[in-house]
Design a protein around this motif. Structure first.
Motif, PDB file in Angstrom:
ATOM      1  N   VAL A 254       0.857  -1.199   0.000  1.00  0.00           N
ATOM      2  CA  VAL A 254       0.000   0.000   0.000  1.00  0.00           C
ATOM      3  C   VAL A 254       0.890   1.246   0.000  1.00  0.00           C
ATOM      4  O   VAL A 254       0.641   2.202  -0.731  1.00  0.00           O
ATOM      5  CB  VAL A 254      -0.949   0.011   1.227  1.00  0.00           C
ATOM      6  CG1 VAL A 254      -1.768   1.296   1.281  1.00  0.00           C
ATOM      7  CG2 VAL A 254      -1.868  -1.202   1.201  1.00  0.00           C
ATOM      8  N   ASN A 255       1.956   1.186   0.781  1.00  0.00           N
ATOM      9  CA  ASN A 255       2.856   2.332   0.853  1.00  0.00           C
ATOM     10  C   ASN A 255       3.532   2.586  -0.497  1.00  0.00           C
ATOM     11  O   ASN A 255       3.766   3.730  -0.886  1.00  0.00           O
ATOM     12  CB  ASN A 255       3.892   2.117   1.958  1.00  0.00           C
ATOM     13  CG  ASN A 255       4.636   3.393   2.250  1.00  0.00           C
ATOM     14  OD1 ASN A 255       5.821   3.516   1.950  1.00  0.00           O
ATOM     15  ND2 ASN A 255       3.932   4.388   2.768  1.00  0.00           N
ATOM     16  N   ARG A 256       3.792   1.516  -1.225  1.00  0.00           N
ATOM     17  CA  ARG A 256       4.422   1.661  -2.553  1.00  0.00           C
ATOM     18  C   ARG A 256       3.522   2.475  -3.479  1.00  0.00           C
ATOM     19  O   ARG A 256       3.970   3.393  -4.147  1.00  0.00           O
ATOM     20  CB  ARG A 256       4.663   0.274  -3.181  1.00  0.00           C
ATOM     21  CG  ARG A 256       5.147   0.345  -4.631  1.00  0.00           C
ATOM     22  CD  ARG A 256       5.218  -1.023  -5.273  1.00  0.00           C
ATOM     23  NE  ARG A 256       3.924  -1.620  -5.568  1.00  0.00           N
ATOM     24  CZ  ARG A 256       3.209  -1.399  -6.667  1.00  0.00           C
ATOM     25  NH1 ARG A 256       3.651  -0.560  -7.597  1.00  0.00           N
ATOM     26  NH2 ARG A 256       2.051  -2.009  -6.856  1.00  0.00           N
ATOM     27  N   TYR A 257       2.196   2.150  -3.477  1.00  0.00           N
ATOM     28  CA  TYR A 257       1.361   2.857  -4.461  1.00  0.00           C
ATOM     29  C   TYR A 257       0.621   4.059  -3.903  1.00  0.00           C
ATOM     30  O   TYR A 257       0.099   4.855  -4.658  1.00  0.00           O
ATOM     31  CB  TYR A 257       0.429   1.893  -5.213  1.00  0.00           C
ATOM     32  CG  TYR A 257      -0.647   1.183  -4.408  1.00  0.00           C
ATOM     33  CD1 TYR A 257      -1.873   1.776  -4.153  1.00  0.00           C
ATOM     34  CD2 TYR A 257      -0.448  -0.112  -3.942  1.00  0.00           C
ATOM     35  CE1 TYR A 257      -2.861   1.114  -3.449  1.00  0.00           C
ATOM     36  CE2 TYR A 257      -1.435  -0.784  -3.229  1.00  0.00           C
ATOM     37  CZ  TYR A 257      -2.634  -0.162  -2.983  1.00  0.00           C
ATOM     38  OH  TYR A 257      -3.608  -0.818  -2.279  1.00  0.00           O
ATOM     39  N   LYS A 258       0.536   4.198  -2.545  1.00  0.00           N
ATOM     40  CA  LYS A 258      -0.148   5.381  -2.009  1.00  0.00           C
ATOM     41  C   LYS A 258       0.834   6.428  -1.473  1.00  0.00           C
ATOM     42  O   LYS A 258       0.461   7.583  -1.299  1.00  0.00           O
ATOM     43  CB  LYS A 258      -1.132   4.997  -0.895  1.00  0.00           C
ATOM     44  CG  LYS A 258      -2.274   4.096  -1.363  1.00  0.00           C
ATOM     45  CD  LYS A 258      -3.636   4.737  -1.232  1.00  0.00           C
ATOM     46  CE  LYS A 258      -4.656   3.837  -1.895  1.00  0.00           C
ATOM     47  NZ  LYS A 258      -5.999   4.258  -1.904  1.00  0.00           N
ATOM     48  N   GLY A 259       2.054   6.008  -1.156  1.00  0.00           N
ATOM     49  CA  GLY A 259       3.067   6.953  -0.688  1.00  0.00           C
ATOM     50  C   GLY A 259       2.848   7.459   0.724  1.00  0.00           C
ATOM     51  O   GLY A 259       2.137   6.843   1.509  1.00  0.00           O
ATOM     52  N   LYS A 260       3.462   8.594   1.050  1.00  0.00           N
ATOM     53  CA  LYS A 260       3.424   9.239   2.380  1.00  0.00           C
ATOM     54  C   LYS A 260       3.570   8.182   3.484  1.00  0.00           C
ATOM     55  O   LYS A 260       4.447   7.330   3.411  1.00  0.00           O
ATOM     56  CB  LYS A 260       2.139  10.050   2.545  1.00  0.00           C
ATOM     57  CG  LYS A 260       2.050  11.225   1.580  1.00  0.00           C
ATOM     58  CD  LYS A 260       0.798  12.037   1.854  1.00  0.00           C
ATOM     59  CE  LYS A 260       0.515  12.979   0.702  1.00  0.00           C
ATOM     60  NZ  LYS A 260      -0.884  13.386   0.644  1.00  0.00           N
ATOM     61  N   ASN A 261       2.674   8.246   4.518  1.00  0.00           N
ATOM     62  CA  ASN A 261       2.758   7.218   5.557  1.00  0.00           C
ATOM     63  C   ASN A 261       1.566   6.257   5.469  1.00  0.00           C
ATOM     64  O   ASN A 261       1.165   5.639   6.435  1.00  0.00           O
ATOM     65  CB  ASN A 261       2.859   7.827   6.959  1.00  0.00           C
ATOM     66  CG  ASN A 261       1.572   8.503   7.384  1.00  0.00           C
ATOM     67  OD1 ASN A 261       0.792   8.943   6.533  1.00  0.00           O
ATOM     68  ND2 ASN A 261       1.327   8.602   8.673  1.00  0.00           N
ATOM     69  N   TYR A 262       0.983   6.153   4.267  1.00  0.00           N
ATOM     70  CA  TYR A 262      -0.133   5.220   4.072  1.00  0.00           C
ATOM     71  C   TYR A 262       0.370   3.789   4.124  1.00  0.00           C
ATOM     72  O   TYR A 262       1.495   3.535   3.732  1.00  0.00           O
ATOM     73  CB  TYR A 262      -0.817   5.496   2.726  1.00  0.00           C
ATOM     74  CG  TYR A 262      -1.583   6.794   2.734  1.00  0.00           C
ATOM     75  CD1 TYR A 262      -2.605   6.999   3.649  1.00  0.00           C
ATOM     76  CD2 TYR A 262      -1.266   7.811   1.838  1.00  0.00           C
ATOM     77  CE1 TYR A 262      -3.296   8.209   3.674  1.00  0.00           C
ATOM     78  CE2 TYR A 262      -1.964   9.016   1.857  1.00  0.00           C
ATOM     79  CZ  TYR A 262      -2.976   9.202   2.788  1.00  0.00           C
ATOM     80  OH  TYR A 262      -3.657  10.388   2.813  1.00  0.00           O
TER      81      TYR A 262
END
Ligand code: CTP
Ligand code: C5P
Length: 385
Positions: A254-262
């Protein structure tokens, strides 16, 4: 009043031919930013009786007693209605729970978590029903609160991700929302500990039955919100007898495609939020990003759906829905909702100061109440503790 497809008999308080009267249970609350702590409260309450009615407060009432809610009343009604243990939602329920309300809805008693809810002048909102013996308590779920979720959004740390739950989390939890008088045992932040027991309690425990249509959806389902509920409701409508499996991506993915601290909620937490939804039958806890032939064959998937939100390519640039598209079983669904996790975070950041003030006020009220209770309980002239 919003009813969840139960017969007139249960609504009227009858179990069926020859049976005793059914036990009707009342819960009420703000249910703002509905999370699995709320769902767990409703699960426990439903288990204390046969029919669960949930009263949800208006924006105006919440603003008066607590501070402005993050979600509107219409959004909050819908979120509560989507929780699978809820039989009926009563919109605009009063903030203070009275015997009149319980009688009006023909409820035997009300259930609340073992924290305290106070009015704007610091009075227990359940005073009257407690005195009348029509109050039951269930266990508040440790490790989740609106305060914590808002904190994660504002601080932009990744300390809550499942791969990093460590001393870093403690540091993070200690770093914000500190009320001058200390930390309240209710509103304060603590780490959620996932257990197999909790998953069993939330899961349907049912396998797909012959004649059911297996529908697979995948995503982050982070901060499980109305956009997700609308989407899953539409997906559920696709078949007469649907069996919906939600594949949840790992935090790192999820962090790979949503970025920030998602994601704001880690995989353990997202699992419970999605399992609590009445339109979902099963959850894959850590699903592959691309919907592979192996996955489709394993679960004997009939249909695969995605909403109108962007489909981000896999790491190698390929379409994650390539295989279901090739098989002709891929459907794009219009949820009719534009809400995204990012928009929720933006709403909160925009109102950051108001939310921080609201949480500090809540915690300060709880601490003052605790202090007053301690003093009342102390023996005359004696020391406390
Ligand atoms: N609740 C719970 N566990 C949590 C959070 C809430 O059992 N982690 C319960 C409360 O005890 C209450 C119900 O959920 O019975 C509705 O709570 P609500 O009025 O929405 O408010 P809060 O307790 O303030 O929830 P939060 O701090 O997360 O906003
Ligand atoms: O963004 P996320 O991965 O959580 O979305 C999960 C699923 O819900 C996706 O299929 C997405 O398109 C759908 N969705 C939707 N409407 C929204 C938000 C999400 O259809 N408002």
């Amino acid at each position: 009043m919003i009813r969840n497809g139960h017969g007139a008999a249960s609504a009227a308080g009858l179990k069926g031919p020859g049976d005793q009267r059914i036990v009707r249970v009342w819960c009420d609350g703000c249910y703002d930013m509905v999370h699995y702590g709320h769902s767990n409260q409703l699960r426990q309450a439903r288990a204390m009786g046969d029919y669960l009615i949930v009263g949800v407060h208006t924006d105006e009432e919440i603003a008066k007693h607590k501070g402005p809610p993050v979600f509107t009343q219409e959004e909050r009604y819908k979120m509560v209605q989507a929780i699978k243990w809820v039989d009926e939602v009563v919109p605009a329920a009063p903030y203070v729970t009275t015997l009149e309300t319980l009688d009006k809805h023909n409820c035997d008693f009300c259930v609340h978590g073992n924290d305290i809810t106070l009015t704007v002048d610091g009075r227990d909102t359940y005073e009257e029903v407690k005195q009348a013996g029509r109050y039951r308590e269930c266990k508040r779920t440790q490790g989740v609160s609106t305060t914590d979720l808002v904190g994660r959004m504002l601080l932009v740390t990744k300390a809550h991700h499942s791969s990093q739950m460590s001393s870093e989390y403690r540091e993070y939890a200690d770093s914000f929302g500190k009320c001058p008088g200390g930390q309240s045992p209710w509103t304060g932040v603590s780490q959620f500990l996932q257990t197999s027991q909790k998953i069993i309690q939330f899961a349907s425990g049912k396998e797909p039955q012959p004649g059911e249509t297996v529908i697979y959806v995948a995503g982050a389902f982070d901060l499980f919100h109305i956009g997700h509920v609308d989407f899953l409701q539409e997906v559920h409508k696709l078949a007469k007898r649907p069996y919906v499996i939600a594949g949840l991506h790992f935090d790192q993915e999820v962090n790979r495609y949503k970025g920030k601290n998602y994601p704001i909620m880690n995989l353990h937490e997202r699992t419970l939020s999605v399992l609590a939804c009445r339109y979902v039958s099963e959850v894959v806890i850590g699903a592959p990003y691309s919907v592979t032939a192996e996955l489709l064959n394993h679960f004997k998937v009939d249909l695969v759906c995605h909403g109108k939100t962007e489909i981000v390519p896999d790491r190698d640039g390929s379409d994650p829905y390539q295989e279901p598209k090739r098989r002709g079983i891929f459907y794009q669904i219009d949820s009719g909702s534009d809400l995204t996790t990012d928009l929720i975070v933006q709403r909160i950041i925009k109102n950051r100061l108001e939310y921080e003030a609201r949480n500090q006020k809540k915690e300060a009220k709880e601490l003052a109440f605790l202090e007053a209770t301690k003093q009342q309980e102390a023996p005359p002239g004696g020391e406390i503790d």
